[in-house]
Write a protein that holds these residues in place. Sequence first.
Motif, PDB file in Angstrom:
ATOM      1  N   GLU A   1       4.763   4.155  -2.994  1.00 49.30           N
ATOM      2  CA  GLU A   1       3.655   3.357  -3.529  1.00 49.30           C
ATOM      3  C   GLU A   1       2.411   3.522  -2.660  1.00 49.30           C
ATOM      4  OE1 GLU A   1       2.534  -1.286  -4.694  1.00 49.30           O
ATOM      5  OE2 GLU A   1       4.431  -0.829  -3.679  1.00 49.30           O
ATOM      6  N   LEU A   2       2.620   3.509  -1.343  1.00 43.22           N
ATOM      7  CA  LEU A   2       1.498   3.686  -0.422  1.00 43.22           C
ATOM      8  C   LEU A   2       0.860   5.053  -0.594  1.00 43.22           C
ATOM      9  CD1 LEU A   2      -0.181   2.578   1.947  1.00 43.22           C
ATOM     10  CD2 LEU A   2       1.554   3.526   3.504  1.00 43.22           C
ATOM     11  N   ARG A   3       1.675   6.069  -0.787  1.00 45.19           N
ATOM     12  CA  ARG A   3       1.153   7.424  -0.975  1.00 45.19           C
ATOM     13  C   ARG A   3       0.225   7.483  -2.191  1.00 45.19           C
ATOM     14  NH1 ARG A   3       2.313  12.759   0.066  1.00 45.19           N
ATOM     15  NH2 ARG A   3       3.745  12.090   1.696  1.00 45.19           N
ATOM     16  N   LYS A   4       0.641   6.859  -3.280  1.00 40.58           N
ATOM     17  CA  LYS A   4      -0.198   6.858  -4.482  1.00 40.58           C
ATOM     18  C   LYS A   4      -1.508   6.118  -4.234  1.00 40.58           C
ATOM     19  CE  LYS A   4       3.675   7.130  -7.726  1.00 40.58           C
ATOM     20  NZ  LYS A   4       4.445   6.415  -8.792  1.00 40.58           N
ATOM     21  N   LEU A   5      -1.432   5.008  -3.495  1.00 38.80           N
ATOM     22  CA  LEU A   5      -2.625   4.200  -3.238  1.00 38.80           C
ATOM     23  C   LEU A   5      -3.630   4.962  -2.381  1.00 38.80           C
ATOM     24  CD1 LEU A   5      -0.948   0.739  -2.486  1.00 38.80           C
ATOM     25  CD2 LEU A   5      -2.331   1.314  -4.492  1.00 38.80           C
ATOM     26  N   VAL A   6      -3.177   5.527  -1.261  1.00 39.21           N
ATOM     27  CA  VAL A   6      -4.124   6.156  -0.328  1.00 39.21           C
ATOM     28  C   VAL A   6      -4.611   7.505  -0.829  1.00 39.21           C
ATOM     29  CG1 VAL A   6      -3.083   4.950   1.626  1.00 39.21           C
ATOM     30  CG2 VAL A   6      -2.342   7.286   1.109  1.00 39.21           C
ATOM     31  N   SER A   7      -3.944   8.075  -1.818  1.00 34.67           N
ATOM     32  CA  SER A   7      -4.375   9.356  -2.392  1.00 34.67           C
ATOM     33  C   SER A   7      -5.422   9.182  -3.484  1.00 34.67           C
ATOM     34  CB  SER A   7      -3.163  10.109  -2.974  1.00 34.67           C
ATOM     35  OG  SER A   7      -2.203  10.386  -1.989  1.00 34.67           O
ATOM     36  N   SER A   8      -5.626   7.946  -3.910  1.00 36.88           N
ATOM     37  CA  SER A   8      -6.540   7.693  -5.023  1.00 36.88           C
ATOM     38  C   SER A   8      -7.990   7.648  -4.555  1.00 36.88           C
ATOM     39  CB  SER A   8      -6.188   6.363  -5.698  1.00 36.88           C
ATOM     40  OG  SER A   8      -7.170   6.014  -6.658  1.00 36.88           O
TER      41      SER A   8
END
Length: 324
Positions: free
Chosen positions: A254-261
């Motif tokens: 979930e964190l990966r998706k957030l910080v990649s946005s």
Amino acid sequence: MNVYAEKLVPIIKDQMVAVEESLFEKVESQVKIVDDIGIHLIKAGGKRLRPALYLLCSYDANLPLKENASLAASLELIHMATLVHDDVIDEASTRRGQPTANTLWGNKISVLAGDYLLAMAFSSIADFIKPREIQVMANTIALVCEGEILQNINAFNADITMEDYKRKTFQKTANFIASSCELGAIRANFTEEQISQIQTYGNCLGMAFQITDDILDITGNAKQIGKPAGNDLKQGIITLPVIYALKNSPHQEELRKLVSSTEITDDEVAKALEITRECGAVEYSYDIVRDYLQNAKNILPKELSLEVKNSLINVIDFVESRDY
């Protein structure tokens, strides 16, 4: 008067007063808007860490006050110029709790004002600075630029490695602090071994300083740190605590998706901060800080006077415990 002169390093209090006076002299311009920007940047404050460390590392040589304060002020001007350019690149609206130059005067004028500060940093010390010292200062600016480029290349990159992070941090932050210490040691005619030790002290201190900045972006608030909390994530800057969380959090995907946005919202920033705080990332990062600071303390030359050594240790203690 800043915190270093008043509380941490009273031995250079008078010299830091001279640095402030020199700063105002250096930013004077016949073009009013340039003058206004320079005064705004000086009055916005700052820790004056780089000139303070330079003055401490040259303190035992008892160099001429006006000349030494001028070089110390030039280091601060270079730092101010890089911040002005950073704020343009990041489209930042506040720094140190004050409106940025680009918010008040626009991007074009701010970039040129930053260039003006760089020019004045060298112009005002041209009569007495030596080739080796010029090289240190010029290389410092080059590394800051490279660090900024690396940071932009890796924006929103959830796969950034620890090695990438350390390299960027050294080039953008730690080397400048190390160079400020190195210049002081060179001006004081230290031995090459002592210069290397002082430089290593500055590098370790600089790495720790930047990591505490990264931590405060995760744990602080706008009033405390002078800019919005989570600002790094908004800019796509993946810092040490987040790198740790991306590997160790049970919510790492979930964190990966957030910080990649590139379109991360305020609510999503808040969620990313929560995930990072809950997995031990802050504690891990503080352990790294303490390791760097212990190395900085251990490497200080034995030949330093006691009052200088104690002052440099005071700065170490401040970096470890600072909350702004």
